[in-house]
Scaffold this active site. Structure first.
Site, PDB file in Angstrom:
ATOM      1  N   ALA A   2       0.837  -1.185   0.002  1.00 21.35           N
ATOM      2  CA  ALA A   2      -0.056  -0.125   0.092  1.00 21.35           C
ATOM      3  C   ALA A   2       0.869   1.345   0.205  1.00 21.35           C
ATOM      4  O   ALA A   2       0.364   2.227  -0.232  1.00 21.35           O
ATOM      5  CB  ALA A   2      -0.931  -0.050   1.185  1.00 21.35           C
ATOM      6  N   ALA A   3       2.151   1.382   0.519  1.00 17.79           N
ATOM      7  CA  ALA A   3       2.719   2.630   0.691  1.00 17.79           C
ATOM      8  C   ALA A   3       2.958   3.308  -0.827  1.00 17.79           C
ATOM      9  O   ALA A   3       3.062   2.654  -1.992  1.00 17.79           O
ATOM     10  CB  ALA A   3       4.191   2.151   1.186  1.00 17.79           C
ATOM     11  N   PRO A   4       3.030   4.578  -0.860  1.00 17.24           N
ATOM     12  CA  PRO A   4       2.859   5.504   0.188  1.00 17.24           C
ATOM     13  C   PRO A   4       1.549   5.695   0.912  1.00 17.24           C
ATOM     14  O   PRO A   4       1.272   6.317   1.588  1.00 17.24           O
ATOM     15  CB  PRO A   4       3.455   6.788  -0.241  1.00 17.24           C
ATOM     16  CG  PRO A   4       3.239   6.570  -1.625  1.00 17.24           C
ATOM     17  CD  PRO A   4       3.310   5.185  -2.190  1.00 17.24           C
ATOM     18  N   GLY A   5       0.322   5.077   0.049  1.00 15.60           N
ATOM     19  CA  GLY A   5      -1.140   5.368   0.475  1.00 15.60           C
ATOM     20  C   GLY A   5      -2.051   5.752  -0.449  1.00 15.60           C
ATOM     21  O   GLY A   5      -3.023   6.254   0.138  1.00 15.60           O
ATOM     22  N   LYS A  16      -3.795   4.716  -3.179  1.00 17.35           N
ATOM     23  CA  LYS A  16      -4.779   3.820  -3.110  1.00 17.35           C
ATOM     24  C   LYS A  16      -5.510   3.487  -1.909  1.00 17.35           C
ATOM     25  O   LYS A  16      -6.629   3.260  -1.895  1.00 17.35           O
ATOM     26  CB  LYS A  16      -4.259   2.448  -4.113  1.00 17.35           C
ATOM     27  CG  LYS A  16      -3.721   2.948  -5.637  1.00 17.35           C
ATOM     28  CD  LYS A  16      -3.497   1.586  -6.153  1.00 17.35           C
ATOM     29  CE  LYS A  16      -3.083   1.745  -7.731  1.00 17.35           C
ATOM     30  NZ  LYS A  16      -1.782   2.541  -7.575  1.00 17.35           N
ATOM     31  N   GLU A  45       2.409  -2.799   4.164  1.00 15.30           N
ATOM     32  CA  GLU A  45       3.279  -2.639   3.573  1.00 15.30           C
ATOM     33  C   GLU A  45       4.440  -3.538   4.044  1.00 15.30           C
ATOM     34  O   GLU A  45       4.912  -3.119   5.087  1.00 15.30           O
ATOM     35  CB  GLU A  45       3.736  -1.267   3.406  1.00 15.30           C
ATOM     36  CG  GLU A  45       5.180  -0.890   3.031  1.00 15.30           C
ATOM     37  CD  GLU A  45       5.297  -1.070   1.402  1.00 15.30           C
ATOM     38  OE1 GLU A  45       6.421  -1.699   1.065  1.00 15.30           O
ATOM     39  OE2 GLU A  45       4.485  -1.087   0.638  1.00 15.30           O
ATOM     40  N   CYS A  54       2.309  -0.749 -12.724  1.00 12.94           N
ATOM     41  CA  CYS A  54       2.654   0.616 -13.169  1.00 12.94           C
ATOM     42  C   CYS A  54       3.852   0.454 -14.500  1.00 12.94           C
ATOM     43  O   CYS A  54       4.834   0.941 -14.349  1.00 12.94           O
ATOM     44  CB  CYS A  54       3.323   1.790 -12.332  1.00 12.94           C
ATOM     45  SG  CYS A  54       4.695   1.421 -11.201  1.00 12.94           S
TER      46      CYS A  54
END
Length: 387
Positions: A115-118, A120, A138, A235
């Site tokens: 999840a980092a940095p947050g 989504k 994370e 990505c």
């Protein structure tokens, strides 16, 4: 931009000559800038529409900007009033609108695995049905601490930040209605923002990422409920890390593909992203499940409910000027008179954190690791998103 010959050849083989050339041209252009407002925290503020560009069509409360702003020097940014995020990544909101709520307002239990940095995770928190529980995880400790900061500032309840590897969730069988796996990848979609991603790209790295992604998926899929939703994203552009992984999920685990989409610089207003939504079609008969709110055995870094409680129990809020707010965010002492004791420090109605008043001075209790470290004056214009 110095694209490698291997990358150019790979994109031409995967996309065809015309689309690949359009991608290469897009990668030479300037990145877009976008942000997403926090509806819980900005309801009392009025947007300055002149400072904002077009709305992001697939995400509520989100807008393009004509240029970057000096976000670090905006107290409202630190208060969690908005999150600066690539517009392509915000397509998660459209996925959730179509498939995530199951046409029901019932609370869900969701996991954002990497999840980092947050970005989504803050979007998930704002989009899930009221009362839902979100575990934002994370594996890398330093990045998990940044995630914890951003989730606490965003301020949505029932959000828990953990620092675990995918296999650590194995005991939570059929625990989650929704799992987001924004997996580590070769980073092709970040070439124009991150020179390191461009320098480190290789065909070998692509292969290693694809293998790692399957290891992650194997570890976490048993925790998805029958009928649950898996969102897979990267990505990057190549099919080995994108379409081939989804085909593998379909053939190996019987997941049903609901939607997949590529975002390409030069064609779409955002960075490179691949996102796919898949439904777990396993029968619910004879399937044991774990208690949905169980976090036993996980390394919990932060519970947003605890942070919200700390701010809410203080009965003395103190509104700061812009200059004093920046001093507070730099963890400096403030020479301001206030009733003795614990006070909640605010800016334009939003809490920034806590301080302890000794009468004529405030002892700063803002977390040291969150402080603004830079001392230079901004060269970009200051944000002016609210009138």
């Amino acid at each position: 931009m110095g694209l490698s010959e291997d990358f150019i050849a790979l994109m031409r083989s995967h996309m065809g000559e015309e689309q690949a050339e359009a991608l290469f041209e897009g990668l030479s252009q300037q990145p877009t800038v976008a942000l997403r407002f926090n509806p819980r925290k900005t309801a009392h503020l009025t947007l300055n529409r002149e400072a904002l560009g077009d709305p992001v069509s697939w995400c509520p409360d989100a807008y393009y900007l004509d240029a970057r702003r000096a976000f670090t020097f905006d107290p409202l940014f630190h208060a969690g009033a908005y999150y600066v995020q690539d517009a392509s990544s915000m397509y998660l909101a459209e996925i959730l609108r179509k498939y995530g709520s199951y046409k029901s307002p019932e609370p869900l239990v969701a996991l954002d695995l990497c999840a980092a940095p947050g970005g989504k995770s803050t979007l998930l928190a704002a989009t899930l049905p009221e009362g839902s529980t979100l575990i934002s995880n994370e594996p890398i400790r330093k990045r998990a601490q940044v995630l914890a900061e951003n989730m606490q500032k965003w301020g949505y309840p029932n959000c828990i930040v953990t620092n675990n590897y995918p296999q650590d969730f194995g005991h939570l069988r059929h625990a989650f209605d929704l799992i987001l796996t924004d997996v580590p990848c070769s980073g092709e979609g970040m070439f124009r923002k991150d020179p390191v991603a461009l320098q480190e790209w290789s065909l070998q790295n692509v292969q290693q990422c694809a293998e790692r992604q399957r290891d992650i998926l194997r570890a976490i899929l048993p925790t998805l409920k029958p009928g649950g939703l898996l969102v897979y994203s990267t990505c990057t552009f190549n099919r080995y890390e994108d379409e081939d992984q989804v085909c593998w999920l379909q053939s190996e685990y019987g997941l049903q593909l609901l939607e997949e989409r590529h975002f390409l610089p030069g064609r779409d207003r955002g960075e490179g992203l691949y996102i796919a939504a898949l439904r777990h079609t396993e029968s619910t008969e004879n399937t044991e499940s774990t208690e949905t709110c169980c976090i036993r055995g996980l390394n919990v870094l932060a519970d947003v409910n605890d942070y919200n409680c700390q701010l809410s129990i203080v009965h003395c809020p103190l509104s700061l000027s812009y200059d004093d707010a920046i001093r507070y965010l730099r963890h400096e002492a403030l020479h301001i008179a206030a009733p003795r004791g614990l006070v909640a420090v605010t800016y334009r109605g939003l809490p920034l954190g806590l301080a302890k008043s000794v009468g004529s001075r405030l002892n700063n209790l803002y977390p040291q690791e969150w402080r603004i470290r830079t001392t230079y004056s901004p060269t970009d214009p200051l944000p002016d998103f609210f009138v």
